[in-house]
Write a protein that holds these residues in place. Structure first.
Motif, PDB file in Angstrom:
ATOM      1  N   ALA A  21      35.129  32.464  30.243  1.00 39.14           N
ATOM      2  CA  ALA A  21      34.147  31.944  31.200  1.00 39.14           C
ATOM      3  C   ALA A  21      34.731  30.902  32.151  1.00 39.14           C
ATOM      4  O   ALA A  21      34.237  30.723  33.255  1.00 39.14           O
ATOM      5  N   ALA A  22      35.792  30.217  31.760  1.00 36.25           N
ATOM      6  CA  ALA A  22      36.408  29.191  32.610  1.00 36.25           C
ATOM      7  C   ALA A  22      37.385  29.780  33.629  1.00 36.25           C
ATOM      8  O   ALA A  22      37.814  29.087  34.547  1.00 36.25           O
ATOM      9  N   THR A  23      37.734  31.049  33.494  1.00 33.94           N
ATOM     10  CA  THR A  23      38.695  31.692  34.396  1.00 33.94           C
ATOM     11  C   THR A  23      38.075  31.901  35.766  1.00 33.94           C
ATOM     12  O   THR A  23      36.905  32.243  35.881  1.00 33.94           O
ATOM     13  N   ARG A  24      38.848  31.692  36.807  1.00 34.18           N
ATOM     14  CA  ARG A  24      38.405  31.928  38.175  1.00 34.18           C
ATOM     15  C   ARG A  24      39.229  33.051  38.778  1.00 34.18           C
ATOM     16  O   ARG A  24      40.371  33.294  38.391  1.00 34.18           O
ATOM     17  N   ALA A  25      38.646  33.710  39.758  1.00 38.97           N
ATOM     18  CA  ALA A  25      39.338  34.794  40.455  1.00 38.97           C
ATOM     19  C   ALA A  25      40.580  34.250  41.159  1.00 38.97           C
ATOM     20  O   ALA A  25      40.611  33.092  41.566  1.00 38.97           O
ATOM     21  N   CYS A  26      41.582  35.075  41.300  1.00 36.67           N
ATOM     22  CA  CYS A  26      42.841  34.664  41.929  1.00 36.67           C
ATOM     23  C   CYS A  26      42.711  34.446  43.438  1.00 36.67           C
ATOM     24  O   CYS A  26      43.440  33.657  44.007  1.00 36.67           O
ATOM     25  N   CYS A  27      41.771  35.136  44.073  1.00 40.32           N
ATOM     26  CA  CYS A  27      41.706  35.124  45.537  1.00 40.32           C
ATOM     27  C   CYS A  27      40.551  34.316  46.106  1.00 40.32           C
ATOM     28  O   CYS A  27      40.453  34.167  47.319  1.00 40.32           O
ATOM     29  N   CYS A  28      39.662  33.805  45.245  1.00 36.63           N
ATOM     30  CA  CYS A  28      38.533  33.005  45.710  1.00 36.63           C
ATOM     31  C   CYS A  28      37.968  32.223  44.525  1.00 36.63           C
ATOM     32  O   CYS A  28      38.358  32.472  43.386  1.00 36.63           O
ATOM     33  N   PRO A  29      37.037  31.299  44.754  1.00 42.32           N
ATOM     34  CA  PRO A  29      36.525  30.482  43.653  1.00 42.32           C
ATOM     35  C   PRO A  29      35.450  31.164  42.797  1.00 42.32           C
ATOM     36  O   PRO A  29      34.884  30.539  41.912  1.00 42.32           O
ATOM     37  N   SER A  30      35.179  32.426  43.029  1.00 46.83           N
ATOM     38  CA  SER A  30      34.142  33.134  42.282  1.00 46.83           C
ATOM     39  C   SER A  30      34.553  33.449  40.853  1.00 46.83           C
ATOM     40  O   SER A  30      35.732  33.470  40.515  1.00 46.83           O
ATOM     41  N   GLN A  31      33.547  33.735  40.048  1.00 45.63           N
ATOM     42  CA  GLN A  31      33.779  34.191  38.677  1.00 45.63           C
ATOM     43  C   GLN A  31      34.391  35.589  38.739  1.00 45.63           C
ATOM     44  O   GLN A  31      33.891  36.452  39.443  1.00 45.63           O
ATOM     45  N   PRO A  32      35.469  35.845  38.030  1.00 42.76           N
ATOM     46  CA  PRO A  32      36.063  37.184  38.055  1.00 42.76           C
ATOM     47  C   PRO A  32      35.232  38.177  37.252  1.00 42.76           C
ATOM     48  O   PRO A  32      34.605  37.821  36.263  1.00 42.76           O
ATOM     49  N   VAL A  33      35.231  39.404  37.722  1.00 43.02           N
ATOM     50  CA  VAL A  33      34.564  40.485  37.004  1.00 43.02           C
ATOM     51  C   VAL A  33      35.561  41.524  36.517  1.00 43.02           C
ATOM     52  O   VAL A  33      35.184  42.462  35.820  1.00 43.02           O
ATOM     53  N   ALA A  34      36.830  41.365  36.894  1.00 41.03           N
ATOM     54  CA  ALA A  34      37.838  42.338  36.490  1.00 41.03           C
ATOM     55  C   ALA A  34      39.210  41.693  36.331  1.00 41.03           C
ATOM     56  O   ALA A  34      39.568  40.766  37.052  1.00 41.03           O
ATOM     57  N   ARG A  35      39.943  42.221  35.374  1.00 43.10           N
ATOM     58  CA  ARG A  35      41.341  41.866  35.141  1.00 43.10           C
ATOM     59  C   ARG A  35      42.140  43.095  35.577  1.00 43.10           C
ATOM     60  O   ARG A  35      41.866  44.204  35.139  1.00 43.10           O
ATOM     61  N   VAL A  36      43.096  42.886  36.457  1.00 38.34           N
ATOM     62  CA  VAL A  36      43.906  43.983  36.994  1.00 38.34           C
ATOM     63  C   VAL A  36      45.355  43.742  36.608  1.00 38.34           C
ATOM     64  O   VAL A  36      45.857  42.624  36.728  1.00 38.34           O
ATOM     65  N   VAL A  37      46.013  44.784  36.161  1.00 38.95           N
ATOM     66  CA  VAL A  37      47.435  44.675  35.828  1.00 38.95           C
ATOM     67  C   VAL A  37      48.216  45.409  36.916  1.00 38.95           C
ATOM     68  O   VAL A  37      48.215  46.641  36.976  1.00 38.95           O
ATOM     69  N   LEU A  38      48.828  44.612  37.796  1.00 44.43           N
ATOM     70  CA  LEU A  38      49.650  45.198  38.849  1.00 44.43           C
ATOM     71  C   LEU A  38      50.953  45.679  38.230  1.00 44.43           C
ATOM     72  O   LEU A  38      51.636  44.914  37.544  1.00 44.43           O
ATOM     73  N   PRO A  39      51.323  46.948  38.461  1.00 42.11           N
ATOM     74  CA  PRO A  39      52.537  47.477  37.837  1.00 42.11           C
ATOM     75  C   PRO A  39      53.807  46.841  38.403  1.00 42.11           C
ATOM     76  O   PRO A  39      53.791  46.279  39.504  1.00 42.11           O
TER      77      PRO A  39
END
Length: 94
Positions: A6-24
């Motif tokens: 719940a404390a994690t923030r999105a990488c590109c903005c201050p919003s709550q993230p809804v997805a974790r993406v693994v860039l290859p």
């Protein structure tokens, strides 16, 4: 995959993230994990698919069609700004 804290923030903005993406891995860059809000996930969905990047929702479950799971939800209280800029980064609740 583990749920997003719940404390994690999105990488590109201050919003709550809804997805974790693994860039290859690419060239000299190792694989990287990023967190995206609903808006930036939808905006990036096609490119992430091209890259073959696995996407996981906030519970850690695989997401295969992010543009169909998360839809635009207008923000209450900032209607004029959101109509001009697009919408908020809120995920659907249904």
């Amino acid at each position: 995959m583990t749920p997003i804290d719940a404390a994690t923030r999105a990488c590109c903005c201050p919003s709550q993230p809804v997805a974790r993406v693994v860039l290859p891995r690419s060239g000299d860059r190792d694989a990287q994990e990023i967190f995206l809000c609903a808006h930036h996930l939808r905006a990036s969905a096609a490119r992430l698919r091209e890259l073959g990047a696995p996407i996981y929702d906030e519970l850690g479950l695989p997401v295969t069609t992010p543009e169909k799971i998360f839809v635009v939800v207008p923000s209450h209280g900032a209607a004029d700004r959101n109509e001009k800029e697009g919408a908020s980064c809120a995920p659907t609740t249904s």
